[in-house]
Design an enzyme around this catalytic site. Structure first.
Site: not given
Ligand code: G3P
Length: 218
Positions: A83
């Site tokens: 990633k």
């Molecule tokens: O995989 C990364 C992404 O899903 C982050 O999610 O909830 O931290 O915005 P969030």
């Protein structure tokens, strides 16, 4: 549509994998920090449980160090997906790694033009962050719609739209309606997808009525 789980918690991953509905896993530095566990051994353990793509994010922001980190991470298991952030250095690393046959997930995508660049760089996945766009008053799902249209305009692009930053069950439904290839979902939301009050009520009635018959199937 493929279902990934967005977590570094091994117990959740094992539980969800046991239902047979899990196609992959995404992690990020924040999720690793939250788990309190060692990054490389956690990725190795996840890869042993889930045969599909497991995203492990580089920590560096410059191309050379990203490539050195990717070299270490991709040796952990065949299903490790590197990633990288959606920056020029990240795209350069994406191009080099994908040209080498490594799966790459380009993360932190917040615009259609960024997604266009990720596809040009040969990304396996691009991760548009729906919830974080909603958080600042924009429409995250509109971004998924735009990327779907652009990618469909150019069938030679081979990048899957991985809808990320999922906060609600409706995000999952809407991403599926638009045609996102993959959705990465926190464990609690993944489990909530099955819930419907009429299912619970209907099942309670069936169980009670079956008891009245006095019969048993086995
Ligand atoms: O995989 C990364 C992404 O899903 C982050 O999610 O909830 O931290 O915005 P969030």
């Amino acid at each position: 549509m493929k279902f990934f789980v967005d977590t570094a918690e091994l117990s959740d991953i094992k539980e969800l994998a046991s239902f047979g509905l899990l196609d992959g896993v995404t992690t990020n530095p924040s999720l690793i920090a939250k788990s309190g566990r060692d990054f490389k051994s956690t990725i190795a353990e996840i890869c042993a449980v889930v045969p599909g793509p497991v995203s492990a994010e580089v920590a560096a922001t410059d191309y050379e160090t990203m490539m050195r980190e990717a070299e270490v991470l991709r040796k952990i298991a065949k299903n490790v997906t590197i990633k990288v952030p959606l920056t020029l250095d990240g795209l350069k690393a994406c191009k080099a790694l994908s040209g080498d046959g490594t799966m790459v997930n380009v993360t932190l995508c917040f615009s259609a033009n960024q997604a266009l660049l990720a596809a040009k760089a040969g990304a396996t996945f691009v991760s548009p962050f729906i919830g974080r766009l909603d958080d600042i008053g924009l429409d995250g799902m509109e971004l998924i719609r735009e990327i779907r249209t652009i990618y469909d305009n150019y069938p030679d692009f081979n990048t899957d739209i991985l809808a990320a930053s999922i906060r609600t069950v409706n995000h999952v439904k809407d991403a599926a309606l638009i045609g996102a290839d993959v959705v990465t979902v926190p464990p609690a939301i993944l489990k909530a997808l099955v819930k419907h009050p009429l299912t619970d009520a209907g099942l309670a009635t069936f169980v009670a009525d079956w008891k009245k018959t006095g019969q048993s199937i086995v």
